[in-house]
Write an enzyme that holds these catalytic residues in place. Structure first.
Site, PDB file in Angstrom:
ATOM      1  N   HIS A   1       0.830  -1.223   0.000  1.00 26.59           N
ATOM      2  CA  HIS A   1       0.000   0.000   0.000  1.00 26.59           C
ATOM      3  C   HIS A   1       0.862   1.270   0.000  1.00 26.59           C
ATOM      4  CE1 HIS A   1      -3.909  -2.047   0.867  1.00 26.59           C
ATOM      5  NE2 HIS A   1      -3.118  -2.944   1.412  1.00 26.59           N
TER       6      HIS A   1
ATOM      7  N   ASN B   1     -10.268  -2.743   2.746  1.00 23.86           N
ATOM      8  CA  ASN B   1     -10.004  -2.777   1.306  1.00 23.86           C
ATOM      9  C   ASN B   1     -11.294  -2.552   0.535  1.00 23.86           C
ATOM     10  OD1 ASN B   1      -7.245  -3.290   1.356  1.00 23.86           O
ATOM     11  ND2 ASN B   1      -7.450  -5.502   1.107  1.00 23.86           N
TER      12      ASN B   1
ATOM     13  N   TYR C   1       0.909  -4.186  11.956  1.00 17.91           N
ATOM     14  CA  TYR C   1       0.762  -2.753  11.678  1.00 17.91           C
ATOM     15  C   TYR C   1       1.614  -1.919  12.623  1.00 17.91           C
ATOM     16  CZ  TYR C   1      -2.628  -3.884   8.145  1.00 17.91           C
ATOM     17  OH  TYR C   1      -3.210  -4.381   7.006  1.00 17.91           O
TER      18      TYR C   1
HETATM   19 FE1  HDE Z   1      -2.524  -4.778   5.385  1.00 15.28          FE
HETATM   20  N1  HDE Z   1      -0.670  -4.036   5.850  1.00 15.28           N
HETATM   21  N2  HDE Z   1      -1.890  -6.619   5.953  1.00 15.28           N
HETATM   22  N3  HDE Z   1      -4.289  -5.609   4.829  1.00 15.28           N
HETATM   23  N4  HDE Z   1      -3.140  -3.000   4.811  1.00 15.28           N
HETATM   24  C1  HDE Z   1      -0.291  -2.754   5.696  1.00 15.28           C
HETATM   25  O1  HDE Z   1       0.841  -1.511   7.305  1.00 15.28           O
HETATM   26  C2  HDE Z   1      -0.784  -6.885   6.663  1.00 15.28           C
HETATM   27  C3  HDE Z   1      -4.671  -6.902   4.942  1.00 15.28           C
HETATM   28  C4  HDE Z   1      -4.390  -2.659   4.419  1.00 15.28           C
HETATM   29  O2  HDE Z   1      -3.148   3.543   4.026  1.00 15.28           O
HETATM   30  C5  HDE Z   1       1.038  -2.467   6.305  1.00 15.28           C
HETATM   31  O3  HDE Z   1       1.044   0.703   7.644  1.00 15.28           O
HETATM   32  C6  HDE Z   1      -0.729  -8.270   7.010  1.00 15.28           C
HETATM   33  C7  HDE Z   1      -6.081  -7.054   4.777  1.00 15.28           C
HETATM   34  C8  HDE Z   1      -4.438  -1.267   4.064  1.00 15.28           C
HETATM   35  O4  HDE Z   1      -1.453   3.354   5.389  1.00 15.28           O
HETATM   36  C9  HDE Z   1       1.441  -3.818   6.905  1.00 15.28           C
HETATM   37  C10 HDE Z   1      -1.852  -8.839   6.471  1.00 15.28           C
HETATM   38  C11 HDE Z   1      -6.555  -5.794   4.558  1.00 15.28           C
HETATM   39  C12 HDE Z   1      -3.158  -0.792   4.280  1.00 15.28           C
HETATM   40  C13 HDE Z   1       0.267  -4.685   6.561  1.00 15.28           C
HETATM   41  C14 HDE Z   1      -2.586  -7.790   5.825  1.00 15.28           C
HETATM   42  C15 HDE Z   1      -5.423  -4.905   4.577  1.00 15.28           C
HETATM   43  C16 HDE Z   1      -2.370  -1.887   4.748  1.00 15.28           C
HETATM   44  C17 HDE Z   1       2.032  -1.802   5.407  1.00 15.28           C
HETATM   45  C18 HDE Z   1      -2.270 -10.288   6.495  1.00 15.28           C
HETATM   46  C19 HDE Z   1      -7.989  -5.362   4.295  1.00 15.28           C
HETATM   47  C20 HDE Z   1      -2.652   0.619   4.023  1.00 15.28           C
HETATM   48  C21 HDE Z   1       2.035  -0.340   5.793  1.00 15.28           C
HETATM   49  C22 HDE Z   1      -2.535 -10.774   7.756  1.00 15.28           C
HETATM   50  C23 HDE Z   1      -8.882  -5.651   5.384  1.00 15.28           C
HETATM   51  C24 HDE Z   1      -2.871   1.519   5.185  1.00 15.28           C
HETATM   52  C25 HDE Z   1       1.271  -0.282   6.994  1.00 15.28           C
HETATM   53  C26 HDE Z   1      -2.454   2.925   4.845  1.00 15.28           C
HETATM   54  C27 HDE Z   1      -1.031  -1.786   5.102  1.00 15.28           C
HETATM   55  C28 HDE Z   1       0.189  -5.952   6.954  1.00 15.28           C
HETATM   56  C29 HDE Z   1      -3.786  -8.022   5.110  1.00 15.28           C
HETATM   57  C30 HDE Z   1      -5.563  -3.506   4.341  1.00 15.28           C
HETATM   58  C31 HDE Z   1       2.765  -4.399   6.463  1.00 15.28           C
HETATM   59  C32 HDE Z   1       0.377  -8.935   7.791  1.00 15.28           C
HETATM   60  C33 HDE Z   1      -6.897  -8.361   4.877  1.00 15.28           C
HETATM   61  C34 HDE Z   1      -5.640  -0.494   3.565  1.00 15.28           C
HETATM   62  O5  HDE Z   1       1.550  -3.734   8.286  1.00 15.28           O
END
Ligand code: HDE
Length: 661
Positions: free
Chosen positions: A42, A115, A329
Site C-alpha cells: 500500500h 479494502n 501494523y
Molecule cells: Fe494490510 N498491511 N496486511 N491488509 N493493509 C499494511 O501496514 C498486513 C490486509 C491494508 O493507508 C502495512 O502501515 C498483514 C487485509 C491497508 O497506510 C502492513 C496482512 C486488509 C493498508 C500490513 C494484511 C489490509 C495496509 C504496510 C495479512 C484489508 C494501508 C504499511 C494478515 C482488510 C494503510 C502499513 C495505509 C497496510 C500488513 C492483510 C488492508 C505491512 C500482515 C486483509 C488499507 O503492516
C-alpha cells in the site's frame, strides 16, 4: 540554519565562510534525509480529511462513544491506496484498493483498515509475506512493477486454492475503479460490537459510496496510466476542492453466535463473505471527505493506521488473519516512521485528551511534566497520583474458548471454491465477460504454460464456461482436469445480486466528468446548453481544444479551454461531446489525437454527442455505424437527451461489437 549554498561568497572572511558552510551543510544534511521507507504494501496512497456522522444511537449494540448520539460528528482521516506498486506507480494498476479510515473518537482513535474487496487471498497471516512477494516485482530482475500479470503471482495463486475466491474479485472490474469516490470499502474480518452490558454482537463493516460504484474498462485503464498516472488522486483532490464532497455510508452486517453456527462457512475465514441477502447491511452513518491535506508528507505519508487501534465497544475475533495484522501494523510503523513516538505526530495523535506514562524514545517531542511516570504513585495529593482508568479504559471481551491451541488451519476453512462460483454467477454477462478477459490477459503474460493451465484447472471448479472461455482465450490445446477440491464445491448457493456493479446502477451522471472537444467556430448556444445541462446534473464539464488558449466561437466570443487535445484524451472523461464546426473538423479530421479521442470513447462504450459538422471526424475514427450511444445534437434543447443517456454511464450494448478477442 535555513541558508543555502548561494550565500557562500568569496569576499567573506574565513570564519564567515566556515559559518556559512555549516549552514549550507545543514540544509544539504536535512535534504539528504528527506526520505523515509515507503510502506512495504500500500505504498501508493492518497488521503483526505472529513468526518463521520452517526445517524441514530446504537447504544443497544455498542458502547463505543461515537455511536451513542444521533448526528454525532467524529473527525476522520481516510487514505486510499493500491497494494502492489511503489509510491510512484500509476493509479490505474489492476489491484486491490486500500480503504483505511482513522476515526478520531472521543475515546481515542479507531482505525478500520479495510479494502475495496470484502475477501482476502489467504486465511492465515503467516502467508502474507508469500502472497506479497509473489505479487510484487520479481526479486532477481526487479520487474514487472505494480501488476500481477506475471509468473510468480499466478504460480502462487494456482498453488494456493484458498486464493481462488479473491482471484475472481481481482479479475473483476472492482480492481480498476473509476476513482476512489466510486468504490465500496470493507472491513473484511468479522469484528465484535460490545454494549454497556457486555453483550457482544458480531459485525462486518461496509462503506457504500453515495455516488454508486463505477469502474473503467481494462483498455481504458492501460491508457489512463499513460495519460494521467495520478488520475485517482487528481479526481479526489478536484472533487473536494470544488466542494463536491464524496460520501460513503457506513453499513453494518450484524449477527449473533447462533447465525455464525448455522452459516455455511466459518465467519472467521477472511476468504468468505456473508451475502447481503442473508444478513442485510444496516446503514448507520455517513462519512464525508471535505478537506484536502495541507501537506502530503506530514499527513498522507506519516499517517500510521493500526488495526489494533480500537475503542471500548469494539473488539476483535479470533480470525487468524486479523490476529496477525494486529502484530504487523504496529511493527511496520516502527520501521517506517523510525520509533515509538509516531503516535504523537499530529496526524496520528488522538484528538481527545489522553494520558499515558510513556516517555522518551527516538524523537520524543511530547514529554510528560512532573515526577509521576509510574503507577500507582502518591504524587497527586491526598487522592493519590494518576492511575489507570479502569472504568473508562479498554477491556477485552471475555470470550469463552475451549479446545487445543494449534498452528493448523481449521477444517471449517477448507471450502475454497463455492463462494468464488457464487460471486461469478452473481455478475451480469458483461461483467462475466470482463472477468474472463482479465484472466486471459493476465495469464497471457505468464510465460510458463503449466501455470496457465493450472489456473484454468481451478476455474473449472468455479464455472465450466468461464474456464473454457479462458482456455480458448489462451489457446490451450487441451482443457486440463479440474483441480481436486479439498471439499466438494457447493453448486446451490443462490446468486447475490448485491455483488454486481452493473446490476446496481446509480442512475445518475452526478460526480462524473464530460469532455467537450471544441474548435474555432463552435456554436456557443449548443456549447452552453451542454455545459448547463451537465452542471445541473452535478457533473463536471472540461473543454478540450486544439490549443489550450481557447477558441473563437461562431459569434466571435472567446472561450478558454481546459486542455490541449493531446493532454485531455477521452480516457480521462466519462462521456464526450464533439462540438466541432466545419472548419474545426477539417483541421482535426486527420489529427491522430482527435481520432483517438473519438475512437477510444467509442471503444470504451462511452456516450458520444456530436455536432452535425463533426461527423467526418467520427467516421474517420471508425464510428461508421452510429448506435444509440452516439447522439447528434442539432439544437441546444437536445443537451438534455444527452445527459439522460449518460445516466446509464456506458452503452454496454456496443461492447460485443468492439471487443472481439
Ligand atoms: Fe494490510 N498491511 N496486511 N491488509 N493493509 C499494511 O501496514 C498486513 C490486509 C491494508 O493507508 C502495512 O502501515 C498483514 C487485509 C491497508 O497506510 C502492513 C496482512 C486488509 C493498508 C500490513 C494484511 C489490509 C495496509 C504496510 C495479512 C484489508 C494501508 C504499511 C494478515 C482488510 C494503510 C502499513 C495505509 C497496510 C500488513 C492483510 C488492508 C505491512 C500482515 C486483509 C488499507 O503492516
Amino acid at each position: 540554519m535555513g541558508m543555502n549554498v548561494a550565500s557562500l561568497r568569496c569576499d567573506k572572511s574565513i570564519s564567515d565562510l566556515g559559518r556559512d558552510r555549516t549552514a549550507a551543510t545543514s540544509a544539504v544534511f536535512h535534504f539528504d534525509h528527506e526520505r523515509i521507507p515507503e510502506r512495504v504494501v500500500h505504498a501508493r496512497g492518497f488521503g483526505a480529511h472529513g468526518y463521520f456522522e452517526n445517524y441514530d444511537s446504537l447504544a443497544d449494540i455498542t458502547r463505543a462513544d461515537l455511536f451513542q448520539r444521533p448526528s454525532e460528528k467524529t473527525p476522520t482521516f481516510v487514505r486510499f491506496s493500491t497494494v502492489a506498486g511503489s509510491k510512484g506507480s500509476a493509479d490505474l494498476a489492476r489491484d486491490v484498493r486500500g480503504f483505511a479510515v482513522k476515526l478520531y473518537t472521543k475515546q481515542g482513535n479507531w482505525d478500520i483498515v479495510g479494502n475495496n474487496i470484502p475477501v482476502f487471498f489467504i486465511q492465515d497471516a503467516i502467508k502474507f509475506p508469500d502472497i506479497i512477494h509473489a505479487a510484487k516485482e520479481e526479486p532477481h530482475r526487479g520487474f514487472p512493477q505494480a501488476q500481477t500479470a506475471h509468473d510468480n503471482f499466478w504460480d502462487f495463486i494456482s498453488l494456493n486454492p484458498e486464493s481462488t475466491h479473491m482471484a475472481l474479485w481481482i479479475m473483476s472490474d472492482r480492481t480498476i475503479p473509476r476513482s476512489f469516490r466510486f468504490m465500496e470499502g470493507f472491513g473484511v474480518h468479522t469484528f465484535r460490537l460490545v454494549n454497556s452490558k457486555g453483550k457482544s454482537t458480531f459485525v462486518k463493516f461496509h462503506w457504500k459510496p453515495k455516488l454508486g460504484m463505477q469502474s473503467v474498462v481494462w483498455n481504458e485503464a492501460l491508457k489512463i496510466n499513460g495519460a494521467d498516472p495520478d488520475f485517482h488522486r487528481r479526481d479526489l483532490w478536484d472533487a473536494i476542492q470544488l466542494g463536491d464532497f464524496p460520501e460513503w455510508e457506513l453499513g453494518l452486517q450484524l449477527f449473533d453466535e447462533a447465525f455464525a453456527n448455522k452459516f455455511a462457512f466459518d465467519v472467521l475465514d477472511a476468504t468468505k463473505i456473508i451475502p447481503e441477502e442473508e444478513v442485510p447491511v444496516r446503514r448507520v452513518g455517513r462519512l464525508v471527505l471535505d478537506r484536502v491535506v495541507d501537506n502530503f508528507f506530514a499527513e498522507t505519508e506519516q499517517v500510521a493506521f493500526c488495526t489494533q487501534n480500537i475503542v471500548p465497544g469494539i473488539d476483535f475475533t479470533n480470525d487468524p488473519l486479523l490476529q496477525g495484522r494486529n502484530f504487523s501494523y504496529l511493527d511496520t510503523q516502527l520501521k517506517r516512521l523510525g520509533g515509538p513516538n509516531f503516535t504523537y505526530l499530529p496526524i496520528n495523535a488522538p484528538k481527545c485528551p489522553f494520558h499515558t506514562l510513556q516517555q522518551d524514545g527516538h524523537m520524543a517531542f511530547v514529554n510528560p511534566k512532573g515526577r509521576a511516570n509510574y503507577e500507582p504513585n502518591s504524587w497527586g495529593g491526598a487522592a493519590g497520583g494518576p492511575r489507570e482508568a479502569l472504568q473508562a479504559g479498554f477491556t477485552s471481551y471475555p470470550a469463552e474458548e475451549q479446545g487445543q491451541k494449534l498452528r493448523v488451519r481449521s477444517e471449517t476453512f477448507a471450502d475454497h471454491y463455492s463462494q468464488g462460483r457464487q460471486f461469478y454467477l452473481s455478475q451480469t454477462p458483461i461483467e462475466q465477460a470482463h472477468i474472463a478477459a482479465a484472466f486471459t490477459f493476465e495469464l497471457s503474460k505468464v510465460e510458463t504454460p503449466a501455470i496457465r493451465a493450472r489456473m484454468v484447472s481451478h476455474l473449472l471448479n468455479i464455472d465450466e464456461s468461464l474456464a473454457k472461455k479462458v482456455a480458448d482465450g489462451l489457446r490451450l490445446q487441451e482443457l486440463p482436469k479440474a483441480a481436486v477440491p479439498a471439499r466438494p464445491v457447493v453448486t446451490t448457493l443462490p446468486p447475490s445480486p448485491a455483488l454486481s456493479i452493473l446490476g446496481n446502477p446509480p442512475g445518475t451522471f452526478k460526480g462524473r466528468k464530460v469532455g467537450v472537444l471544441v474548435s474555432d467556430g463552435v456554436d456557443p448556444g449548443l456549447l452552453s446548453a451542454v455545459q448547463a445541462a451537465f452542471r445541473q446534473e452535478g457533473a463536471m464539464v472540461k473543454l478540450v481544444a486544439p490549443m489550450v488558449g481557447g477558441v473563437e466561437a461562431s459569434d466571435g466570443s472567446w472561450i478558454a479551454a481546459d486542455e490541449k487535445i493531446d493532454g485531455g484524451p477521452s480516457v480521462v472523461f466519462d462521456a464526450i461531446a464533439v462540438l466541432l464546426s466545419d472548419a474545426g473538423t477539417q483541421l482535426l479530421v486527420d489529427e491522430a489525437t482527435a481520432r483517438d479521442f473519438v475512437a477510444d470513447a467509442f471503444a470504451h462504450c462511452k456516450f458520444i454527442a456530436h455536432s452535425s459538422a463533426a461527423m467526418p471526424l467520427l467516421q474517420k475514427a471508425g464510428v461508421v455505424e452510429r448506435d444509440k450511444g452516439v447522439i447528434e445534437l442539432t439544437e441546444p434543447a437536445q443537451a438534455a437527451i444527452f445527459v439522460e443517456a449518460c445516466r446509464q454511464l456506458r452503452f454496454w450494448e456496443r461492447e460485443a461489437k468492439v471487443k472481439r478477442v
